[in-house]
Design a protein around this motif. Structure first.
Motif, PDB file in Angstrom:
ATOM      1  N   GLN A  28      29.802  49.327  47.493  1.00 58.30           N
ATOM      2  CA  GLN A  28      29.907  50.596  48.269  1.00 58.30           C
ATOM      3  C   GLN A  28      31.126  51.559  47.628  1.00 58.30           C
ATOM      4  OE1 GLN A  28      30.591  49.891  52.291  1.00 58.30           O
ATOM      5  NE2 GLN A  28      28.479  48.690  52.461  1.00 58.30           N
ATOM      6  N   ALA A  29      30.897  52.994  47.930  1.00 59.59           N
ATOM      7  CA  ALA A  29      32.142  53.642  47.279  1.00 59.59           C
ATOM      8  C   ALA A  29      33.635  53.166  47.652  1.00 59.59           C
ATOM      9  CB  ALA A  29      31.932  55.237  47.651  1.00 59.59           C
ATOM     10  N   PRO A  30      34.424  53.063  46.527  1.00 62.19           N
ATOM     11  CA  PRO A  30      35.624  52.648  46.872  1.00 62.19           C
ATOM     12  C   PRO A  30      36.592  53.560  47.769  1.00 62.19           C
ATOM     13  CG  PRO A  30      35.519  53.513  44.570  1.00 62.19           C
ATOM     14  CD  PRO A  30      34.264  53.700  45.215  1.00 62.19           C
ATOM     15  N   ASP A  31      37.562  53.017  48.255  1.00 65.39           N
ATOM     16  CA  ASP A  31      38.652  53.868  49.126  1.00 65.39           C
ATOM     17  C   ASP A  31      39.830  53.711  47.966  1.00 65.39           C
ATOM     18  OD1 ASP A  31      40.364  55.068  50.617  1.00 65.39           O
ATOM     19  OD2 ASP A  31      40.444  53.462  52.099  1.00 65.39           O
ATOM     20  N   TYR A  46      36.749  43.935  49.431  1.00 69.68           N
ATOM     21  CA  TYR A  46      37.770  43.556  48.191  1.00 69.68           C
ATOM     22  C   TYR A  46      39.070  44.384  48.240  1.00 69.68           C
ATOM     23  CZ  TYR A  46      34.125  40.565  45.795  1.00 69.68           C
ATOM     24  OH  TYR A  46      33.391  39.644  45.437  1.00 69.68           O
ATOM     25  N   ALA A  47      40.142  43.927  47.667  1.00 67.85           N
ATOM     26  CA  ALA A  47      41.234  45.035  47.380  1.00 67.85           C
ATOM     27  C   ALA A  47      41.416  44.382  46.078  1.00 67.85           C
ATOM     28  CB  ALA A  47      42.556  44.420  48.375  1.00 67.85           C
ATOM     29  N   GLY A  48      41.250  45.524  45.230  1.00 66.28           N
ATOM     30  CA  GLY A  48      41.506  45.400  43.770  1.00 66.28           C
ATOM     31  C   GLY A  48      42.379  46.200  42.918  1.00 66.28           C
ATOM     32  N   GLU A  73      40.115  49.698  47.709  1.00 70.39           N
ATOM     33  CA  GLU A  73      39.315  48.585  48.499  1.00 70.39           C
ATOM     34  C   GLU A  73      37.960  49.039  48.342  1.00 70.39           C
ATOM     35  OE1 GLU A  73      40.843  49.070  52.488  1.00 70.39           O
ATOM     36  OE2 GLU A  73      42.763  47.703  51.882  1.00 70.39           O
ATOM     37  N   TYR A  74      37.092  48.218  48.265  1.00 68.56           N
ATOM     38  CA  TYR A  74      35.639  48.228  48.121  1.00 68.56           C
ATOM     39  C   TYR A  74      34.801  47.256  48.753  1.00 68.56           C
ATOM     40  CZ  TYR A  74      37.397  46.138  43.601  1.00 68.56           C
ATOM     41  OH  TYR A  74      38.201  45.417  42.967  1.00 68.56           O
TER      42      TYR A  74
END
Length: 158
Positions: free
Chosen positions: A68-71, A100-102, A83-84
């Motif tokens: 989904q669209a990342p924050d 996820y946190a990337g 985050e995504y």
């Protein structure tokens, strides 16, 4: 030349196409998922070909994998932190959702490092044949004493 933000968006959009996603990485670029070691999976995948193979395996296990669209939380030209998430089912029909946190590091228009954190319990439930029961026990000397202490405390408190 793409900056870190643009590379992250391109990666998230192309993760289902291993060739396209791997091409975004520098020749010696890497994906790191340090907590996967808890599942017996190496923490680091380095080089375009190894990244392509890693993403191919992921796509076989989770054919409808897409983010989904990342924050976007931190954004500079050469690094981005976001985050995504995704919500889907695995190839064998198990529900699989993940946040996820990337952190992505970019240099010269390529990804040099993508380091991600994820919930390994959710991953184990969805991906391992026996779910969390298949999580291997850590036996290295640095972790085992702490694990024994934790287990003893758990037994004592019920």
């Amino acid at each position: 030349m793409k900056n870190a933000h643009e590379l992250l968006l391109a990666y998230l959009d192309s993760v289902a196409d291993p060739d396209k996603a791997a091409a975004l990485f520098a020749e010696d670029g890497a994906i790191e998922l340090p907590y996967l070691t808890s599942l017996g999976i190496p923490a680091r995948t380095e080089g375009r070909e190894a990244i392509r193979a890693f993403l191919t395996n992921l796509g076989e296990a989770v054919p409808t994998f897409s983010f989904q669209a990342p924050d976007i939380l931190i954004d500079t030209p050469d690094q981005v932190f976001a985050e995504y998430a995704f919500e889907t089912v695995t190839a064998d029909g198990r529900p699989f959702s993940q946040l996820y946190a990337g952190r992505l590091v970019a240099k010269d228009g390529s990804i040099t490092l993508l380091r991600e954190s994820l919930d390994v319990v959710r991953a184990a439930r969805a991906m391992l044949p026996g779910g969390v029961a298949c999580i291997p026990r850590r036996t290295d000397r640095k972790v085992a004493p702490l694990e024994r202490q934790f287990m003893a405390e758990e037994m004592a408190t019920g």
